[in-house]
Scaffold this motif. Structure first.
Motif, PDB file in Angstrom:
ATOM      1  N   SER A  92     -37.059  -7.492  -0.502  1.00 47.99           N
ATOM      2  CA  SER A  92     -38.075  -6.462  -0.261  1.00 47.99           C
ATOM      3  C   SER A  92     -39.200  -6.900   0.684  1.00 47.99           C
ATOM      4  O   SER A  92     -40.030  -6.081   1.046  1.00 47.99           O
ATOM      5  CB  SER A  92     -38.696  -6.003  -1.589  1.00 47.99           C
ATOM      6  OG  SER A  92     -39.372  -7.082  -2.211  1.00 47.99           O
ATOM      7  N   TYR A 157     -35.703  -2.646 -11.657  1.00 49.02           N
ATOM      8  CA  TYR A 157     -36.282  -3.984 -11.582  1.00 49.02           C
ATOM      9  C   TYR A 157     -35.314  -4.950 -10.893  1.00 49.02           C
ATOM     10  O   TYR A 157     -34.175  -4.600 -10.563  1.00 49.02           O
ATOM     11  CB  TYR A 157     -36.581  -4.500 -12.993  1.00 49.02           C
ATOM     12  CG  TYR A 157     -35.341  -4.922 -13.755  1.00 49.02           C
ATOM     13  CD1 TYR A 157     -34.973  -6.270 -13.827  1.00 49.02           C
ATOM     14  CD2 TYR A 157     -34.514  -3.977 -14.382  1.00 49.02           C
ATOM     15  CE1 TYR A 157     -33.821  -6.653 -14.506  1.00 49.02           C
ATOM     16  CE2 TYR A 157     -33.371  -4.359 -15.055  1.00 49.02           C
ATOM     17  CZ  TYR A 157     -33.026  -5.698 -15.117  1.00 49.02           C
ATOM     18  OH  TYR A 157     -31.877  -6.072 -15.782  1.00 49.02           O
ATOM     19  N   CYS A 161     -38.353 -10.137  -8.752  1.00 51.11           N
ATOM     20  CA  CYS A 161     -39.560  -9.318  -8.593  1.00 51.11           C
ATOM     21  C   CYS A 161     -40.638  -9.737  -9.601  1.00 51.11           C
ATOM     22  O   CYS A 161     -40.489  -9.520 -10.810  1.00 51.11           O
ATOM     23  CB  CYS A 161     -39.187  -7.846  -8.769  1.00 51.11           C
ATOM     24  SG  CYS A 161     -40.583  -6.725  -8.887  1.00 51.11           S
ATOM     25  N   CYS A 164     -42.141  -6.957 -11.746  1.00 46.46           N
ATOM     26  CA  CYS A 164     -41.132  -6.515 -12.719  1.00 46.46           C
ATOM     27  C   CYS A 164     -41.163  -7.421 -13.953  1.00 46.46           C
ATOM     28  O   CYS A 164     -41.108  -6.949 -15.094  1.00 46.46           O
ATOM     29  CB  CYS A 164     -39.734  -6.557 -12.106  1.00 46.46           C
ATOM     30  SG  CYS A 164     -39.499  -5.490 -10.665  1.00 46.46           S
ATOM     31  N   LEU A 204     -39.705  -2.359  -5.174  1.00 49.60           N
ATOM     32  CA  LEU A 204     -39.787  -2.545  -6.628  1.00 49.60           C
ATOM     33  C   LEU A 204     -41.166  -3.067  -7.030  1.00 49.60           C
ATOM     34  O   LEU A 204     -41.864  -3.645  -6.201  1.00 49.60           O
ATOM     35  CB  LEU A 204     -38.716  -3.541  -7.090  1.00 49.60           C
ATOM     36  CG  LEU A 204     -37.255  -3.154  -6.881  1.00 49.60           C
ATOM     37  CD1 LEU A 204     -36.334  -4.309  -7.260  1.00 49.60           C
ATOM     38  CD2 LEU A 204     -36.907  -1.907  -7.675  1.00 49.60           C
TER      39      LEU A 204
END
Length: 237
Positions: A92, A157, A161, A164, A204
């Motif tokens: 990400s 999730y 992360c 998360c 996320l």
């Protein structure tokens, strides 16, 4: 000093300030620009800085896997050619941004970072190499999952992360303490790429709250337990 000169000086300061900010981020490329530049660069060195498990679930063609979080990251990137362009990406964005900064620090001349990582790449429906044939649950299966008399809270999730992981304990606690008020479903984004693409999950963490099969609330990024409970309680009003 005249008012005109003062205005001119302020303009010059503002102009160069903006220019410097743009130069700082000039090698952080959008999906479209990253894809085009990668295709046009014959001697590109493409590095996936995710974990081997993430890499196996799908990666860009010709990418080599050098895990940013592994102890041997620095040793492995030393095998790359500092004179040739390096393209880096993660899932990400945060890890590849950090890796790109490290490479620049080590003397690599041209380093390009993919904004939004694989999640943005997949959202743009660009091709990838998949070693695993599993794409996770389908949209039909997902729609069955959210059919419930209770509100259904879906948590998208990933293991990498950080927000998360921070939210996981209270979501598990809510699931155990509030079974008569909400059904909580957790979906690993790495293992369910197709449903993420279908639902537009390109970053996320994401929470989606459903009632009677209808989306009533969704949230991108970290959110507190109190905020989540507030959204659930407001459904019954």
């Amino acid at each position: 000093m005249s008012r005109k000169n003062i205005i001119t000086i302020l303009f010059v300061i503002a102009f160069f300030g903006v220019g410097n900010a743009q130069n700082t981020n000039e090698n952080s490329l959008s999906v479209a620009v990253f894809s085009k530049k990668l295709e046009q660069t014959k001697d590109a060195q493409l590095v996936d800085v995710r974990t081997p498990g993430e890499f196996q679930n799908g990666h860009l063609k010709n990418a080599m896997n050098i895990d940013w979080n592994a102890d041997d990251f620095t040793d492995k990137v030393k095998t790359l050619n500092k004179e040739k362009p390096v393209f880096v990406y993660c899932m990400s964005g945060p890890r590849s941004t950090a890796a790109a900064a490290k490479l620049k620090e080590m003397g690599f001349k041209n380093v390009y970072d993919l904004q939004g990582g694989m999640m943005k790449w997949r959202s743009a429906n660009l091709s990838e190499i998949k070693k695993s044939t599993s794409k996770g649950i389908s949209l039909v299966q997902f729609n069955e999952m959210i059919k419930n008399d209770l509100p259904v809270l879906v948590d998208f999730y990933a293991e990498w992360c950080a927000p998360c992981k921070k939210m996981e304990p209270y979501l598990n606690k809510m699931s155990a303490e509030m079974p008569d008020k909400v059904k909580i479903v957790r979906i690993n984004a790495d293992e369910n790429t197709e449903i993420c693409k279908e639902l537009g999950v390109s970053a996320l963490p994401v929470l989606k709250l459903y009632k009677n099969n209808q989306l009533v609330w969704d949230n991108l990024g970290f959110v507190t337990e109190e905020q989540v409970k507030k959204q659930i309680s407001e459904i019954k009003r």
